[in-house]
Scaffold this active site. Sequence first.
Site, PDB file in Angstrom:
ATOM      1  N   LYS A  35     -12.381  14.979  16.168  1.00 42.59           N
ATOM      2  CA  LYS A  35     -13.164  16.128  16.613  1.00 42.59           C
ATOM      3  C   LYS A  35     -14.645  15.814  16.466  1.00 42.59           C
ATOM      4  CE  LYS A  35      -9.828  19.670  15.100  1.00 42.59           C
ATOM      5  NZ  LYS A  35      -9.528  20.247  16.414  1.00 42.59           N
TER       6      LYS A  35
ATOM      7  N   ASP B  98      -6.970  25.269   8.806  1.00 38.67           N
ATOM      8  CA  ASP B  98      -5.851  24.901   9.680  1.00 38.67           C
ATOM      9  C   ASP B  98      -4.496  24.989   8.967  1.00 38.67           C
ATOM     10  OD1 ASP B  98      -5.304  24.329  12.331  1.00 38.67           O
ATOM     11  OD2 ASP B  98      -5.296  22.160  12.054  1.00 38.67           O
TER      12      ASP B  98
ATOM     13  N   ARG C  35       1.611  20.948  16.657  1.00 40.86           N
ATOM     14  CA  ARG C  35       2.916  21.028  17.319  1.00 40.86           C
ATOM     15  C   ARG C  35       3.848  19.915  16.841  1.00 40.86           C
ATOM     16  NH1 ARG C  35       0.070  20.487  23.102  1.00 40.86           N
ATOM     17  NH2 ARG C  35      -1.529  21.555  21.869  1.00 40.86           N
TER      18      ARG C  35
HETATM   19  N1  BES Z   1      -6.232  23.132  14.707  1.00 41.51           N
HETATM   20  C1  BES Z   1      -6.543  22.903  16.064  1.00 41.51           C
HETATM   21  C2  BES Z   1      -6.713  24.199  16.850  1.00 41.51           C
HETATM   22  C3  BES Z   1      -7.944  24.965  16.519  1.00 41.51           C
HETATM   23  C4  BES Z   1      -9.154  24.630  17.071  1.00 41.51           C
HETATM   24  C5  BES Z   1      -7.864  26.069  15.694  1.00 41.51           C
HETATM   25  C6  BES Z   1     -10.282  25.356  16.784  1.00 41.51           C
HETATM   26  C7  BES Z   1      -8.984  26.804  15.402  1.00 41.51           C
HETATM   27  C8  BES Z   1     -10.187  26.445  15.946  1.00 41.51           C
HETATM   28  C9  BES Z   1      -5.458  22.077  16.741  1.00 41.51           C
HETATM   29  O1  BES Z   1      -4.834  21.169  15.918  1.00 41.51           O
HETATM   30  C10 BES Z   1      -6.126  21.332  17.838  1.00 41.51           C
HETATM   31  O2  BES Z   1      -6.923  20.490  17.541  1.00 41.51           O
HETATM   32  N2  BES Z   1      -5.795  21.670  19.077  1.00 41.51           N
HETATM   33  C11 BES Z   1      -6.399  21.041  20.190  1.00 41.51           C
HETATM   34  C12 BES Z   1      -5.303  20.690  21.162  1.00 41.51           C
HETATM   35  C13 BES Z   1      -5.769  19.809  22.269  1.00 41.51           C
HETATM   36  C14 BES Z   1      -6.021  18.414  21.747  1.00 41.51           C
HETATM   37  C15 BES Z   1      -4.701  19.795  23.339  1.00 41.51           C
HETATM   38  C16 BES Z   1      -7.379  22.000  20.821  1.00 41.51           C
HETATM   39  O3  BES Z   1      -7.083  23.209  20.880  1.00 41.51           O
HETATM   40  O4  BES Z   1      -8.464  21.585  21.191  1.00 41.51           O
HETATM   41 ZN    ZN Z   2      -4.821  21.594  13.904  1.00 40.47          ZN
HETATM   42 MN    MN Z   3      -5.880  19.336  15.847  1.00 36.51          MN
END
Ligand code: BES
Ligand code: ZN
Ligand code: MN
Length: 460
Positions: free
Chosen positions: A240, A251, A314
Amino acid sequence: MIGVLDGEKIHHDIDGVLNGLVAAGEAKAKHRHLAVTHADGKRWVLVGLGKRDELDAEKVRVAAASALGRARELGAGRLCWEVPHKVGSEIAAAIVEGTLLSAYRFDRFKSKPPEDNGGPDALVVSAHDDLTAVVTQAQIVARAVNAARNLQNTPANEMTPRHIADAARGLRELKGVTVEVEGREGLQRLGMGSFACVAQGSAEEPALITLQYEGPNASGPLLGLVGKAVTFDTGGISIKNANKMSDMKFDMSGGAAVLGAMEAIAELRLPVRVVAVVGATENMPAGNAVKPGDVVTAANGTTIEIINTDAEGRLVLADCLTHAVNRGAERLVDIATLTGSIMTALGNTHAGLFASDDDWAAQVAAAATTSGETVWRLPLHDDYAKALDSDIADVMNVNEARKAGSSVAAQFLQRFTADVPWAHLDIAGTAWGTGKPYAAKGGSGWGVRLFVELARSLTR
Ligand code: BES
Ligand code: ZN
Ligand code: MN
């Protein structure tokens, strides 16, 4: 604390002082409006509750939060709330919840104790009927929500998977609860290649936590609760950016909600059977971390091509869902801070609800309405599943197009539910920073109250 209802007199007045305040327009029925007066050696806070026929528990939680704020400004140590006449017991419960949730503070890491400790020292609930049971139960629920918030707010250097497991083990002291914890080796033994690959790059031992609760004279289907507890999500090799990455300590909020719910359900001695599975791990980049393009095999035999290591939730949930099914769950709900997309769609007010079964969806949605933790149902559709077709494995963990991200993620999860009626709650928008008056900052404990209501609904 006295609620003011539109067009209604205040019943227990002090020589007309309180009704005089309403008549003068200083106290109003407008929701959350506040007026303060002194009479009979006490301070009286008059709180607007709106119209009686529009009164509901959520309005009362919010009003109780406002009232507490004013009481604190006044330095009040002891609060007495007069429950409005002829309302349901949920209104008294909401007074307790709204007060205890807004009194919550997380100041463990402040080296000087802040002046405002959240207060009050005591809450007295005054009513014509005996509300002891209602108030006690609401207190149990509010404390469990606040316990979940403690887990959420604790920084990830302390709130490791091991620490989550310790919190779960702490629930063993509750009657009817058993707790089992498996580490890295256990994941391998159980064939959980999907969960294990997320933990692969972390120095912290992951934890597969299984809790079971057997209530007194329990009946009804075995409820399976599954929570994502990624104690810190860097994204892994698909790292990220730095913007708000510190929020990724939250998370683990799904797992925190499941633990809070188990605590409340067991303390309430609800006559239900629950199996809860929490998947706890960090998601870190490392020389031995899982890489984009790697293929892993989940516990149910599904092969997964990892396209993006940041879609780790997931992967953890896939094996936790299989585990809950193997433990005999007859109804499933998972809860996870799964996708950023859900925030784009629903903001901080509703969690996304996805479900494979309309009756189960309706039961979960009804529990959400009662608890004030609102959900909005979004679609599952075979077309979203097609988006995850892989050239070399059974499925990919994401598709690069990134359309309908929350639905695609839900569709991925559905593959691991073995046709057990299943609902998925995406709480990425509601788990923290909701701005609700009774949970303004930090973790909200979202889901604890919903799960308690859901368990209650299984007993009816
Ligand atoms: N934990 C994150 C989702 C998230 C992001 C929760 C921001 C709260 C705030 C999850 O693991 C994630 O990174 N999801 C990605 C999925 C993507 C790579 C398809 C996302 O939502 O960007
Ligand atoms: Zn996550
Ligand atoms: Mn993630």
